[in-house]
Design a protein around this motif. Structure first.
Motif, PDB file in Angstrom:
ATOM      1  N   VAL A 163       0.735  -0.600  -0.295  1.00  0.00           N
ATOM      2  CA  VAL A 163      -0.192  -0.241   0.113  1.00  0.00           C
ATOM      3  C   VAL A 163       0.719   1.922  -0.196  1.00  0.00           C
ATOM      4  O   VAL A 163       0.480   1.995  -0.586  1.00  0.00           O
ATOM      5  CB  VAL A 163      -1.073  -0.126   1.005  1.00  0.00           C
ATOM      6  CG1 VAL A 163      -1.303   1.154   1.279  1.00  0.00           C
ATOM      7  CG2 VAL A 163      -1.817  -1.136   0.955  1.00  0.00           C
ATOM      8  N   SER A 164       1.903   1.073   1.477  1.00  0.00           N
ATOM      9  CA  SER A 164       2.717   2.634   1.285  1.00  0.00           C
ATOM     10  C   SER A 164       3.214   2.548  -0.763  1.00  0.00           C
ATOM     11  O   SER A 164       3.561   3.561  -1.292  1.00  0.00           O
ATOM     12  CB  SER A 164       3.750   2.357   1.817  1.00  0.00           C
ATOM     13  OG  SER A 164       4.738   1.040   1.884  1.00  0.00           O
TER      14      SER A 164
ATOM     15  N   ALA B  14       1.513   7.155  -7.333  1.00  0.00           N
ATOM     16  CA  ALA B  14       0.457   7.812  -6.983  1.00  0.00           C
ATOM     17  C   ALA B  14       0.414   9.427  -6.849  1.00  0.00           C
ATOM     18  O   ALA B  14       0.448  10.194  -7.295  1.00  0.00           O
ATOM     19  CB  ALA B  14      -0.909   7.604  -6.178  1.00  0.00           C
ATOM     20  N   ILE B  15       1.642   9.745  -5.608  1.00  0.00           N
ATOM     21  CA  ILE B  15       2.030  10.771  -5.363  1.00  0.00           C
ATOM     22  C   ILE B  15       2.886  11.153  -6.088  1.00  0.00           C
ATOM     23  O   ILE B  15       2.832  12.112  -6.280  1.00  0.00           O
ATOM     24  CB  ILE B  15       2.373  10.504  -4.458  1.00  0.00           C
ATOM     25  CG1 ILE B  15       1.561  10.482  -2.484  1.00  0.00           C
ATOM     26  CG2 ILE B  15       3.302  11.980  -3.702  1.00  0.00           C
ATOM     27  CD1 ILE B  15       1.680  10.219  -1.051  1.00  0.00           C
ATOM     28  N   THR B  16       3.470  10.309  -6.239  1.00  0.00           N
ATOM     29  CA  THR B  16       4.908  10.819  -7.940  1.00  0.00           C
ATOM     30  C   THR B  16       4.342  11.147  -8.891  1.00  0.00           C
ATOM     31  O   THR B  16       4.252  12.135  -9.668  1.00  0.00           O
ATOM     32  CB  THR B  16       5.506   9.750  -8.104  1.00  0.00           C
ATOM     33  OG1 THR B  16       6.190   9.093  -6.350  1.00  0.00           O
ATOM     34  CG2 THR B  16       6.793  10.041  -8.892  1.00  0.00           C
ATOM     35  N   ALA B  17       2.972  10.025  -9.813  1.00  0.00           N
ATOM     36  CA  ALA B  17       2.326  10.840 -10.515  1.00  0.00           C
ATOM     37  C   ALA B  17       1.478  12.089 -10.759  1.00  0.00           C
ATOM     38  O   ALA B  17       1.730  13.221 -11.185  1.00  0.00           O
ATOM     39  CB  ALA B  17       1.521   9.163 -10.774  1.00  0.00           C
ATOM     40  N   LEU B  18       1.020  11.951  -9.524  1.00  0.00           N
ATOM     41  CA  LEU B  18      -0.403  13.441  -9.237  1.00  0.00           C
ATOM     42  C   LEU B  18       1.417  14.801  -9.741  1.00  0.00           C
ATOM     43  O   LEU B  18       1.116  15.730  -9.768  1.00  0.00           O
ATOM     44  CB  LEU B  18      -0.868  13.723  -7.713  1.00  0.00           C
ATOM     45  CG  LEU B  18      -1.445  14.834  -7.586  1.00  0.00           C
ATOM     46  CD1 LEU B  18      -2.489  14.974  -8.373  1.00  0.00           C
ATOM     47  CD2 LEU B  18      -1.383  14.748  -5.977  1.00  0.00           C
ATOM     48  N   SER B  19       2.376  14.532  -8.607  1.00  0.00           N
ATOM     49  CA  SER B  19       2.933  15.501  -8.380  1.00  0.00           C
ATOM     50  C   SER B  19       3.699  15.861 -10.032  1.00  0.00           C
ATOM     51  O   SER B  19       3.906  16.938 -10.200  1.00  0.00           O
ATOM     52  CB  SER B  19       4.723  15.534  -7.842  1.00  0.00           C
ATOM     53  OG  SER B  19       5.433  14.731  -8.168  1.00  0.00           O
ATOM     54  N   LEU B  20       3.804  15.234 -11.187  1.00  0.00           N
ATOM     55  CA  LEU B  20       4.589  15.198 -12.265  1.00  0.00           C
ATOM     56  C   LEU B  20       3.302  15.344 -13.052  1.00  0.00           C
ATOM     57  O   LEU B  20       4.173  15.947 -14.120  1.00  0.00           O
ATOM     58  CB  LEU B  20       4.803  13.958 -13.022  1.00  0.00           C
ATOM     59  CG  LEU B  20       6.262  13.141 -12.705  1.00  0.00           C
ATOM     60  CD1 LEU B  20       6.412  11.543 -12.997  1.00  0.00           C
ATOM     61  CD2 LEU B  20       7.731  14.387 -12.741  1.00  0.00           C
ATOM     62  N   THR B  21       2.351  15.106 -12.770  1.00  0.00           N
ATOM     63  CA  THR B  21       1.200  16.458 -13.778  1.00  0.00           C
ATOM     64  C   THR B  21       1.705  17.409 -12.942  1.00  0.00           C
ATOM     65  O   THR B  21       0.975  18.163 -13.802  1.00  0.00           O
ATOM     66  CB  THR B  21      -0.291  15.165 -13.045  1.00  0.00           C
ATOM     67  OG1 THR B  21       0.309  14.498 -13.228  1.00  0.00           O
ATOM     68  CG2 THR B  21      -1.493  15.974 -13.823  1.00  0.00           C
ATOM     69  N   VAL B  22       0.951  17.883 -12.010  1.00  0.00           N
ATOM     70  CA  VAL B  22       1.313  19.368 -11.687  1.00  0.00           C
ATOM     71  C   VAL B  22       2.315  20.157 -12.417  1.00  0.00           C
ATOM     72  O   VAL B  22       2.047  21.132 -12.767  1.00  0.00           O
ATOM     73  CB  VAL B  22       1.318  19.523 -10.712  1.00  0.00           C
ATOM     74  CG1 VAL B  22       1.075  20.644  -9.199  1.00  0.00           C
ATOM     75  CG2 VAL B  22       0.039  18.950  -9.560  1.00  0.00           C
ATOM     76  N   CYS B  23       3.159  19.985 -12.074  1.00  0.00           N
ATOM     77  CA  CYS B  23       4.930  19.841 -12.500  1.00  0.00           C
ATOM     78  C   CYS B  23       4.665  19.884 -14.164  1.00  0.00           C
ATOM     79  O   CYS B  23       5.229  21.317 -15.030  1.00  0.00           O
ATOM     80  CB  CYS B  23       5.903  19.098 -12.259  1.00  0.00           C
ATOM     81  SG  CYS B  23       6.956  19.517 -10.925  1.00  0.00           S
TER      82      CYS B  23
END
Length: 57
Positions: free
Chosen positions: A28-29, A35-44
């Protein structure tokens, strides 16, 4: 004559449950980290695209 079924000690069951819980927490971790990495890459990517698309002053 049928063989007598072996009884499993409660300590062994507790150990198996602990291993399953630890492996589950690790999985799970790792998924959360992805998921957090994908979200931050999307924002960038959105910020960079916005900066490149804006007219220069």
């Amino acid at each position: 004559m049928l063989p007598r079924p072996r009884s499993v000690s409660p300590a062994a069951i507790g150990g198996v449950v602990a291993v399953v819980l630890v492996v589950g927490a690790v999985v799970v971790s790792l998924l959360l980290a992805v998921a957090i990495t994908a979200l931050s890459l999307t924002v960038c990517a959105l910020v960079i695209r916005s900066l490149l698309a804006s007219p220069h002053r």
